[in-house]
Design an enzyme around this catalytic site. Structure first.
Site, short mmCIF file in Angstrom:
data_model
loop_
_atom_site.label_atom_id
_atom_site.label_comp_id
_atom_site.label_asym_id
_atom_site.label_seq_id
_atom_site.Cartn_x
_atom_site.Cartn_y
_atom_site.Cartn_z
N HIS A 31 18.78 22.52 38.26
CA HIS A 31 18.83 22.46 36.79
C HIS A 31 19.40 23.75 36.24
O HIS A 31 20.29 23.74 35.38
CB HIS A 31 17.42 22.23 36.24
CG HIS A 31 17.28 22.52 34.77
ND1 HIS A 31 17.20 23.82 34.27
CD2 HIS A 31 17.20 21.71 33.69
CE1 HIS A 31 17.11 23.78 32.95
NE2 HIS A 31 17.09 22.51 32.58
N ASN A 32 18.92 24.88 36.73
CA ASN A 32 19.40 26.16 36.22
C ASN A 32 20.85 26.41 36.59
O ASN A 32 21.60 27.01 35.83
CB ASN A 32 18.52 27.29 36.75
CG ASN A 32 17.19 27.38 36.03
OD1 ASN A 32 16.74 26.41 35.44
ND2 ASN A 32 16.56 28.53 36.08
N SER A 92 10.91 24.02 32.81
CA SER A 92 12.07 24.43 32.01
C SER A 92 11.80 24.21 30.54
O SER A 92 11.16 23.24 30.14
CB SER A 92 13.31 23.64 32.42
OG SER A 92 14.41 24.01 31.62
N LYS A 104 14.41 22.35 40.02
CA LYS A 104 14.50 23.30 38.89
C LYS A 104 15.63 24.29 39.12
O LYS A 104 16.34 24.67 38.18
CB LYS A 104 13.16 24.04 38.75
CG LYS A 104 13.17 25.21 37.75
CD LYS A 104 13.63 24.78 36.36
CE LYS A 104 13.28 25.80 35.28
NZ LYS A 104 13.63 27.18 35.55
N GLU A 122 22.82 24.60 34.21
CA GLU A 122 22.71 25.36 32.96
C GLU A 122 23.71 26.51 32.93
O GLU A 122 24.37 26.76 31.91
CB GLU A 122 21.29 25.88 32.83
CG GLU A 122 20.99 26.76 31.63
CD GLU A 122 19.59 27.34 31.70
OE1 GLU A 122 19.46 28.56 31.50
OE2 GLU A 122 18.65 26.58 31.99
#
Length: 486
Positions: free
Chosen positions: A185-186, A128, A182, A189
């Site tokens: 995480h997105n 990222s 990940k 986000e």
């Protein structure tokens, strides 16, 4: 001397990772399907470190020291499988294939299992930070075997972002764990950007604050507990004027948000593991409805409910300094909703760990997000502190951590006022609203799911449990309505 690592796929992300590796003292073998792209990189950046030019994957593999490490940076899906199929016959037992793209974690799990049977290591790595992070230091979330990380980890840690000298890179877990983290995480986000957008819309629609003025507001907020990369760049975007028209740039950008799938994957996986990631799901739906521009244009002419004239903050609060009070309420609602997004993401990681057999360390994962990545924020230090205790003392949900419980109690009245104002005056705030509903659902010791289960038992004999004794029961609804234990 052989190359330390090979990189195949030299589009922007792959090229920047290769340059990052070279800048940090590693010899990097380069390969791309189009040799012209390899030569372009060497012509422009060959002076940055030691590179080895290759024209075929066979040449790439031949140039590497053992155990060979090959980093794939191509489009997710079929192209990754195609490269793996071509690479596998060229490699030997113990060699490592690294997929640093945004691959779906189930595909990573499948590939890792298949290659493990052939004696090869497959490492799915979440990266990222975008193009800048890839070049100057991203947040790196590697999965795969612990053995592969022992070999690969020092290299990844050296090129990763640093937070007060600590590498934002650590082994996450086996098989698809890296790509899963990940993905989450997105998802966070997505929710983070959506609540920022909702805060902007509310302050403009209800308090009359224009983008340039809001830039100052967000810049001030970045000195508070909201301090984060996304808040920082929100001020930059809102301050930008369009060169052609002189209008705020945000007013000439089409209001249709794109997506590449990771937010959607997060919402779907949340359903699969039984984790209520409502803020993330609503943020995905918000992007979907933003793309329905023709439908929105038509319904805006048909449905009159909503803001028919400018609403001022003084009308909402009845005070001379009401605008300032409303802005502060929005700040608190934004912080509370942001906490919910993180809490839901971490809760989902716990559920996925149980589902897939991953021993995910939430403190370590939070540490990876402190620099280099898109959701880097000051509150991650507090999140780490919440999980830096013996297992028995860790909060069952992030919102139960003492620091965040106190923050939510302080934010709650403002949060309710903002959501009520949005509903009253027709400003859509789906993540503000759903996050508040999530909070209210968590704090209730009894929910109307008892009626839901009663209805399920009525039409489908799905049974229910009782609060006063153990067992599973069914009411004979179509007969004498007596209860039977089943």
């Amino acid at each position: 001397m052989g190359a330390d690592i090979g990189v195949t796929g030299l589009a922007v992300m792959g090229a920047n990772l290769a340059r990052n590796l070279a800048r940090n003292g590693f010899t990097v073998a380069l390969h791309n399907r189009s040799v012209a792209r390899t030569d372009s990189l060497l012509n422009s950046y060959g002076h940055e470190g030691n590179f080895v030019r290759t024209e075929t994957l066979a040449e790439l593999v031949e140039s590497l020291e053992r155990p060979r490490k090959v980093l794939i940076m191509v489009k997710a899906g079929g192209p990754v499988d195609a490269v793996i199929d071509e690479l596998t016959p060229l490699l030997e037992e113990g060699d490592i294939i690294i997929d640093a793209g945004n691959s779906f974690y189930e595909e990573t799990r499948r590939r890792e299992e298949a290659l493990r049977e052939k004696g090869l290591h497959f490492v799915g790595v979440g990266v990222s930070g975008g193009e800048e992070g890839a070049l100057n230091g991203p947040s790196i979330m590697p999965g795969g075997s612990r053995e592969s990380y022992d070999s690969l980890g020092p290299m990844l840690e050296k090129i990763s972002a640093k937070y007060h000298g600590e590498a934002c890179c650590a082994w996450v877990g086996t098989d698809g764990a890296g790509h899963y983290v990940k993905m989450v995480h997105n998802g966070i986000e997505y929710a983070d950007m959506q609540v920022i957008g909702e805060a902007y819309d509310l302050m403009r629609s209800l308090a009359g604050l224009e983008p340039a003025t809001q830039a100052g507001v967000f810049r001030e907020w970045n000195t508070t507990d909201l301090a984060s990369y996304l808040i920082e760049i929100t001020a930059e975007v809102l301050e930008q004027e369009d060169e052609l028209t002189g209008r705020p740039l945000v007013d000439v950008i089409v209001d249709s948000a794109g997506q590449k799938g990771t937010g959607r994957w997060t919402a779907i996986s949340g359903l699969e593991v039984g984790s209520p990631v409502t803020a993330i799901a609503e943020s995905v739906f918000a992007r979907s409805i933003s793309s329905q521009r023709d439908l929105r244009a038509e319904t805006s002419r048909v449905f009159s409910a909503g803001i028919n004239e400018a609403i001022t903050a003084s009308e909402l609060y009845g005070e001379d300094d009401a605008q300032q009070d409303f802005v502060e309420d929005v700040r608190k609602a934004l912080y509370a909703s942001k906490l919910v997004a993180y809490a839901q993401g971490l809760d989902m990681l716990v559920a996925a760990g149980e589902e897939y057999g991953w021993d995910l360390d939430l403190k370590s994962i939070a540490s990876l997000w402190r620099a280099g990545c898109i959701i880097r924020a000051d509150l991650l230090d507090t999140i780490m502190k919440a999980y830096d205790v013996p297992a028995a003392q860790r909060p069952k949900n992030l919102l139960l951590a003492e620091e965040f419980t106190e923050a939510l109690n302080e934010c709650l009245p403002a949060w309710r006022r903002v959501v009520a104002a949005a509903a009253t005056y027709g400003v859509p705030a789906p993540v503000f609203s759903s996050s508040l509903a999530y909070y209210d659902s968590l704090r209730r010791d009894r929910l109307p799911a008892s009626l839901t289960q009663g209805l399920r038992d009525y039409f489908g004999a799905h049974t229910y449990q009782r609060v006063d004794k153990p067992g599973t029961f069914h009411t004979r609804w179509s007969q004498d309505r007596s209860e039977a234990e089943v």
